[in-house]
Design a protein around this motif. Sequence first.
Motif, PDB file in Angstrom:
ATOM      1  N   PHE A 149     -19.280 -29.272   4.329  1.00 59.21           N
ATOM      2  CA  PHE A 149     -17.890 -29.702   4.174  1.00 59.21           C
ATOM      3  C   PHE A 149     -17.394 -29.492   2.872  1.00 59.21           C
ATOM      4  CE2 PHE A 149     -20.853 -33.175   2.858  1.00 59.21           C
ATOM      5  CZ  PHE A 149     -20.389 -33.781   1.960  1.00 59.21           C
ATOM      6  N   ASN A 150     -16.072 -29.977   2.341  1.00 60.46           N
ATOM      7  CA  ASN A 150     -15.523 -29.558   1.088  1.00 60.46           C
ATOM      8  C   ASN A 150     -15.613 -28.374   0.404  1.00 60.46           C
ATOM      9  OD1 ASN A 150     -15.017 -32.535   1.911  1.00 60.46           O
ATOM     10  ND2 ASN A 150     -15.792 -33.288  -0.090  1.00 60.46           N
ATOM     11  N   PRO A 151     -15.220 -27.235   1.017  1.00 62.73           N
ATOM     12  CA  PRO A 151     -15.385 -25.859   0.505  1.00 62.73           C
ATOM     13  C   PRO A 151     -14.882 -25.633  -0.541  1.00 62.73           C
ATOM     14  CG  PRO A 151     -14.229 -25.978   2.354  1.00 62.73           C
ATOM     15  CD  PRO A 151     -14.242 -27.167   1.931  1.00 62.73           C
ATOM     16  N   GLY A 152     -15.140 -24.753  -1.631  1.00 62.31           N
ATOM     17  CA  GLY A 152     -14.252 -24.044  -2.419  1.00 62.31           C
ATOM     18  C   GLY A 152     -14.318 -22.398  -1.627  1.00 62.31           C
ATOM     19  N   VAL A 153     -12.942 -21.956  -1.990  1.00 63.87           N
ATOM     20  CA  VAL A 153     -12.773 -20.438  -1.004  1.00 63.87           C
ATOM     21  C   VAL A 153     -12.171 -19.743  -2.061  1.00 63.87           C
ATOM     22  CG1 VAL A 153     -11.985 -19.300   1.084  1.00 63.87           C
ATOM     23  CG2 VAL A 153     -12.617 -21.764   1.388  1.00 63.87           C
ATOM     24  N   VAL A 154     -12.606 -18.303  -1.984  1.00 61.52           N
ATOM     25  CA  VAL A 154     -11.872 -17.467  -2.911  1.00 61.52           C
ATOM     26  C   VAL A 154     -12.008 -16.047  -2.390  1.00 61.52           C
ATOM     27  CG1 VAL A 154     -14.062 -16.975  -4.271  1.00 61.52           C
ATOM     28  CG2 VAL A 154     -11.717 -16.592  -5.503  1.00 61.52           C
ATOM     29  N   GLN A 155     -11.039 -15.184  -2.490  1.00 61.20           N
ATOM     30  CA  GLN A 155     -11.222 -13.772  -2.094  1.00 61.20           C
ATOM     31  C   GLN A 155     -11.648 -12.858  -3.350  1.00 61.20           C
ATOM     32  OE1 GLN A 155      -6.750 -13.127  -0.585  1.00 61.20           O
ATOM     33  NE2 GLN A 155      -8.120 -12.049   0.887  1.00 61.20           N
ATOM     34  N   THR A 156     -12.740 -12.031  -2.786  1.00 63.81           N
ATOM     35  CA  THR A 156     -13.414 -11.315  -3.656  1.00 63.81           C
ATOM     36  C   THR A 156     -12.347 -10.050  -4.090  1.00 63.81           C
ATOM     37  OG1 THR A 156     -14.373  -9.946  -1.740  1.00 63.81           O
ATOM     38  CG2 THR A 156     -15.629 -11.807  -2.492  1.00 63.81           C
ATOM     39  N   TYR A 192      -8.032 -25.050   3.148  1.00 63.94           N
ATOM     40  CA  TYR A 192      -9.414 -25.337   3.935  1.00 63.94           C
ATOM     41  C   TYR A 192      -9.825 -26.840   3.439  1.00 63.94           C
ATOM     42  CZ  TYR A 192      -9.875 -20.183   4.318  1.00 63.94           C
ATOM     43  OH  TYR A 192      -9.721 -19.057   4.721  1.00 63.94           O
ATOM     44  N   TYR A 193     -10.238 -27.618   4.332  1.00 66.36           N
ATOM     45  CA  TYR A 193     -10.414 -28.944   4.103  1.00 66.36           C
ATOM     46  C   TYR A 193     -11.644 -29.399   4.678  1.00 66.36           C
ATOM     47  CZ  TYR A 193      -8.300 -29.748   8.623  1.00 66.36           C
ATOM     48  OH  TYR A 193      -7.961 -29.524   9.890  1.00 66.36           O
ATOM     49  N   GLY A 194     -12.110 -30.597   3.892  1.00 66.13           N
ATOM     50  CA  GLY A 194     -13.437 -31.204   4.668  1.00 66.13           C
ATOM     51  C   GLY A 194     -13.081 -32.382   5.563  1.00 66.13           C
ATOM     52  N   CYS A 195     -13.898 -32.402   6.510  1.00 65.50           N
ATOM     53  CA  CYS A 195     -13.239 -33.458   7.780  1.00 65.50           C
ATOM     54  C   CYS A 195     -14.658 -34.416   7.761  1.00 65.50           C
ATOM     55  CB  CYS A 195     -13.260 -32.582   9.130  1.00 65.50           C
ATOM     56  SG  CYS A 195     -12.280 -31.212   8.814  1.00 65.50           S
ATOM     57  N   CYS A 196     -14.203 -35.764   7.246  1.00 67.35           N
ATOM     58  CA  CYS A 196     -14.993 -36.980   7.192  1.00 67.35           C
ATOM     59  C   CYS A 196     -16.373 -36.585   6.942  1.00 67.35           C
ATOM     60  CB  CYS A 196     -15.304 -37.157   8.575  1.00 67.35           C
ATOM     61  SG  CYS A 196     -13.718 -37.668   9.714  1.00 67.35           S
ATOM     62  N   ASP A 197     -16.559 -35.820   5.820  1.00 67.35           N
ATOM     63  CA  ASP A 197     -17.974 -35.272   5.009  1.00 67.35           C
ATOM     64  C   ASP A 197     -18.836 -34.911   6.184  1.00 67.35           C
ATOM     65  OD1 ASP A 197     -16.462 -36.437   2.739  1.00 67.35           O
ATOM     66  OD2 ASP A 197     -18.014 -37.864   2.454  1.00 67.35           O
TER      67      ASP A 197
END
Length: 339
Positions: free
Chosen positions: A25-32, A312-317
């Motif tokens: 859950f709770n991700p960071g996202v980035v483009q390379t 992008y989002y975390g769902c209920c941990d």
Amino acid sequence: MRLTRHENNPIVAPGGAGWRKAAAFNPGVVQTGDGKFYMYERAAGSLRPFRTSIGLLESDDGVRFKPVSEQPVFTADRLGFPDGSVEDARVVRIDGLYYMCYALQPYAFDCWPTGTGLPAYYPENYPQWADNGVEPMITRSGIAVSEDGIRFEQLAYTTPADIDDRDNALFPEKIGGRYAILRRPMPYVGEKYGTDTPGIWIGYSDDLLAWSEPELVAVAENPEWEGTKIGAAATPVKTERGWLVLYHGVDKQSIYRVGALMLDLENPRKVIARTRLPIMEPETYYEKFGLVLPNVVFPTANLVVDDLLYVYYGCCDTSIGLATVPLKELVDYVFDPES
């Protein structure tokens, strides 16, 4: 204003390697640099202990992700805390380097759902908290750096060791020649601090190593959905009209919703527009029911892809969702919710 949930949601679920069997859950996202999407998930292998590390997934389209490594790419052990957790990566690329804001809980604890709101956390089974004179469950934040987005090394802590301070999000470029970061110091409440509930603060640095004392940016305004605390949700997005910042608000029933505000481009301490109502709240089964915490949508990453904001989002941990909205439409709404 409604964000469109992706039809494949949740796009990432726990399973596979033992260290991510219980939750992802709770991700960071980035483009390379070559256009790939790197996702830095927070993952747990069990609830007793509920120890989390940061794993890496990749995707060509920002929707279908696969693991890059069989092992986590960042752990609390790297920081000298082999039983601790690293959490909630928020990642940006600046001048070709990857900077990961993370939260650290130094020692182990147990966790299980209660079905009535916040889960039960039990650090009492782990004497390291008391032995080291640390407040149970305290969280410290920091930054790790990488040249390739895969191998990270500790750069600096961004908050003191003796206060609970998380939801750190680094701006993706310097402002007025300085780096800027959003924070949420939990003890900064009361008359001295100008707020009755934990809010969003900003700090500055010349070198990413030493940080200024934070200044207050925003506090909870609507008790119906953000009455207990607010915090920066994801990396600020630069637009022509200001810095777009998604934030989470938590009500007295521990329901997590999402709001949006705009900060001045040159003085990001100044809020120039803000939504009155949430732009996203728990609606689907995977946002209302999960392994740990019910009724949670918790964005930790947003990217602009072909004029769409990917959130992008975390769902209920427990798992990871994706929602999209036209960037201009969202910015216009923040400035004029009645439009």
